[in-house]
Design a protein around this motif. Sequence first.
Motif, PDB file in Angstrom:
ATOM      1  N   TYR A   5      41.615 -28.608  41.362  1.00  0.00           N
ATOM      2  CA  TYR A   5      41.354 -29.741  40.481  1.00  0.00           C
ATOM      3  C   TYR A   5      41.707 -31.037  41.200  1.00  0.00           C
ATOM      4  O   TYR A   5      42.692 -31.094  41.929  1.00  0.00           O
ATOM      5  CB  TYR A   5      42.176 -29.651  39.201  1.00  0.00           C
ATOM      6  CG  TYR A   5      41.821 -28.515  38.274  1.00  0.00           C
ATOM      7  CD1 TYR A   5      40.686 -27.746  38.451  1.00  0.00           C
ATOM      8  CD2 TYR A   5      42.652 -28.212  37.211  1.00  0.00           C
ATOM      9  CE1 TYR A   5      40.371 -26.711  37.589  1.00  0.00           C
ATOM     10  CE2 TYR A   5      42.348 -27.173  36.337  1.00  0.00           C
ATOM     11  CZ  TYR A   5      41.203 -26.427  36.542  1.00  0.00           C
ATOM     12  OH  TYR A   5      40.894 -25.418  35.695  1.00  0.00           O
ATOM     13  N   LEU A   8      45.286 -36.243  39.059  1.00  0.00           N
ATOM     14  CA  LEU A   8      45.137 -37.200  37.968  1.00  0.00           C
ATOM     15  C   LEU A   8      45.122 -38.610  38.533  1.00  0.00           C
ATOM     16  O   LEU A   8      45.725 -38.889  39.568  1.00  0.00           O
ATOM     17  CB  LEU A   8      46.286 -37.054  36.973  1.00  0.00           C
ATOM     18  CG  LEU A   8      46.333 -35.762  36.174  1.00  0.00           C
ATOM     19  CD1 LEU A   8      47.589 -35.722  35.317  1.00  0.00           C
ATOM     20  CD2 LEU A   8      45.092 -35.607  35.317  1.00  0.00           C
ATOM     21  N   ASP A  17      39.044 -48.157  37.674  1.00  0.00           N
ATOM     22  CA  ASP A  17      37.803 -47.515  37.218  1.00  0.00           C
ATOM     23  C   ASP A  17      37.258 -48.200  35.971  1.00  0.00           C
ATOM     24  O   ASP A  17      36.055 -48.438  35.853  1.00  0.00           O
ATOM     25  CB  ASP A  17      38.035 -46.028  36.913  1.00  0.00           C
ATOM     26  CG  ASP A  17      38.008 -45.143  38.141  1.00  0.00           C
ATOM     27  OD1 ASP A  17      37.850 -45.672  39.257  1.00  0.00           O
ATOM     28  OD2 ASP A  17      38.143 -43.918  37.981  1.00  0.00           O
ATOM     29  N   ARG A  50      44.322 -34.382  31.363  1.00  0.00           N
ATOM     30  CA  ARG A  50      43.136 -34.452  32.208  1.00  0.00           C
ATOM     31  C   ARG A  50      41.903 -34.952  31.448  1.00  0.00           C
ATOM     32  O   ARG A  50      41.058 -35.641  32.010  1.00  0.00           O
ATOM     33  CB  ARG A  50      42.858 -33.067  32.807  1.00  0.00           C
ATOM     34  CG  ARG A  50      41.749 -33.058  33.816  1.00  0.00           C
ATOM     35  CD  ARG A  50      41.751 -31.812  34.663  1.00  0.00           C
ATOM     36  NE  ARG A  50      42.991 -31.618  35.387  1.00  0.00           N
ATOM     37  CZ  ARG A  50      43.319 -32.239  36.528  1.00  0.00           C
ATOM     38  NH1 ARG A  50      42.496 -33.099  37.046  1.00  0.00           N
ATOM     39  NH2 ARG A  50      44.454 -31.988  37.128  1.00  0.00           N
ATOM     40  N   HIS A  51      41.792 -34.635  30.158  1.00  0.00           N
ATOM     41  CA  HIS A  51      40.589 -35.058  29.423  1.00  0.00           C
ATOM     42  C   HIS A  51      40.481 -36.579  29.350  1.00  0.00           C
ATOM     43  O   HIS A  51      39.379 -37.120  29.270  1.00  0.00           O
ATOM     44  CB  HIS A  51      40.515 -34.416  28.024  1.00  0.00           C
ATOM     45  CG  HIS A  51      41.567 -34.851  27.067  1.00  0.00           C
ATOM     46  ND1 HIS A  51      42.780 -34.218  26.960  1.00  0.00           N
ATOM     47  CD2 HIS A  51      41.577 -35.857  26.167  1.00  0.00           C
ATOM     48  CE1 HIS A  51      43.496 -34.813  26.019  1.00  0.00           C
ATOM     49  NE2 HIS A  51      42.795 -35.818  25.529  1.00  0.00           N
ATOM     50  N   TRP A  52      41.631 -37.307  29.406  1.00  0.00           N
ATOM     51  CA  TRP A  52      41.558 -38.765  29.410  1.00  0.00           C
ATOM     52  C   TRP A  52      41.018 -39.267  30.741  1.00  0.00           C
ATOM     53  O   TRP A  52      40.248 -40.231  30.779  1.00  0.00           O
ATOM     54  CB  TRP A  52      42.918 -39.390  29.106  1.00  0.00           C
ATOM     55  CG  TRP A  52      43.289 -39.246  27.669  1.00  0.00           C
ATOM     56  CD1 TRP A  52      44.342 -38.557  27.148  1.00  0.00           C
ATOM     57  CD2 TRP A  52      42.578 -39.780  26.543  1.00  0.00           C
ATOM     58  NE1 TRP A  52      44.333 -38.639  25.782  1.00  0.00           N
ATOM     59  CE2 TRP A  52      43.259 -39.387  25.393  1.00  0.00           C
ATOM     60  CE3 TRP A  52      41.429 -40.561  26.410  1.00  0.00           C
ATOM     61  CZ2 TRP A  52      42.838 -39.746  24.108  1.00  0.00           C
ATOM     62  CZ3 TRP A  52      41.004 -40.916  25.134  1.00  0.00           C
ATOM     63  CH2 TRP A  52      41.709 -40.508  24.008  1.00  0.00           C
ATOM     64  N   ASP A  53      41.390 -38.624  31.831  1.00  0.00           N
ATOM     65  CA  ASP A  53      40.816 -38.992  33.125  1.00  0.00           C
ATOM     66  C   ASP A  53      39.309 -38.748  33.122  1.00  0.00           C
ATOM     67  O   ASP A  53      38.541 -39.552  33.634  1.00  0.00           O
ATOM     68  CB  ASP A  53      41.458 -38.193  34.260  1.00  0.00           C
ATOM     69  CG  ASP A  53      42.755 -38.797  34.752  1.00  0.00           C
ATOM     70  OD1 ASP A  53      43.318 -39.666  34.050  1.00  0.00           O
ATOM     71  OD2 ASP A  53      43.204 -38.411  35.845  1.00  0.00           O
ATOM     72  N   ASP A  54      38.886 -37.632  32.538  1.00  0.00           N
ATOM     73  CA  ASP A  54      37.449 -37.350  32.434  1.00  0.00           C
ATOM     74  C   ASP A  54      36.743 -38.433  31.632  1.00  0.00           C
ATOM     75  O   ASP A  54      35.653 -38.888  31.994  1.00  0.00           O
ATOM     76  CB  ASP A  54      37.209 -35.989  31.777  1.00  0.00           C
ATOM     77  CG  ASP A  54      37.680 -34.821  32.613  1.00  0.00           C
ATOM     78  OD1 ASP A  54      37.924 -34.999  33.828  1.00  0.00           O
ATOM     79  OD2 ASP A  54      37.810 -33.715  32.054  1.00  0.00           O
ATOM     80  N   ALA A  55      37.379 -38.867  30.537  1.00  0.00           N
ATOM     81  CA  ALA A  55      36.790 -39.920  29.702  1.00  0.00           C
ATOM     82  C   ALA A  55      36.695 -41.236  30.472  1.00  0.00           C
ATOM     83  O   ALA A  55      35.684 -41.942  30.389  1.00  0.00           O
ATOM     84  CB  ALA A  55      37.613 -40.106  28.428  1.00  0.00           C
ATOM     85  N   ARG A  57      36.631 -41.622  33.829  1.00  0.00           N
ATOM     86  CA  ARG A  57      35.660 -41.480  34.919  1.00  0.00           C
ATOM     87  C   ARG A  57      34.223 -41.495  34.403  1.00  0.00           C
ATOM     88  O   ARG A  57      33.323 -41.957  35.087  1.00  0.00           O
ATOM     89  CB  ARG A  57      35.922 -40.187  35.679  1.00  0.00           C
ATOM     90  CG  ARG A  57      37.139 -40.227  36.565  1.00  0.00           C
ATOM     91  CD  ARG A  57      37.325 -38.916  37.312  1.00  0.00           C
ATOM     92  NE  ARG A  57      38.399 -38.989  38.272  1.00  0.00           N
ATOM     93  CZ  ARG A  57      39.458 -38.183  38.276  1.00  0.00           C
ATOM     94  NH1 ARG A  57      39.572 -37.237  37.372  1.00  0.00           N
ATOM     95  NH2 ARG A  57      40.390 -38.319  39.188  1.00  0.00           N
ATOM     96  N   GLY A  58      34.016 -40.988  33.204  1.00  0.00           N
ATOM     97  CA  GLY A  58      32.676 -40.877  32.650  1.00  0.00           C
ATOM     98  C   GLY A  58      32.222 -42.057  31.808  1.00  0.00           C
ATOM     99  O   GLY A  58      31.129 -42.017  31.234  1.00  0.00           O
TER     100      GLY A  58
END
Length: 68
Positions: A5, A8, A17, A50-55, A57-58
């Motif tokens: 992975y 973070l 970002d 991790r889901h906040w990093d995904d949010a 980044r996306g």
Amino acid sequence: MHSDYPPLLSPDEAKDDIHRKGWKIVSLAQWWDVSTVYVSRIINDPNRKRHWDDAIRGLPHCPRNLRS
């Protein structure tokens, strides 16, 4: 955590970002329908999930109507 992975995001990387896509904390809070304090806590939490990093980044580029 799985070693494959990506790490973070640091708080500074998360802010970079967000700003690179034209967002400010106020506009992102409106977009996510949460308070600015909540967004700030998410960004500055070095142990964020991790889901906040995904949010982050996306995120799309900030819509014109939310730019101030």
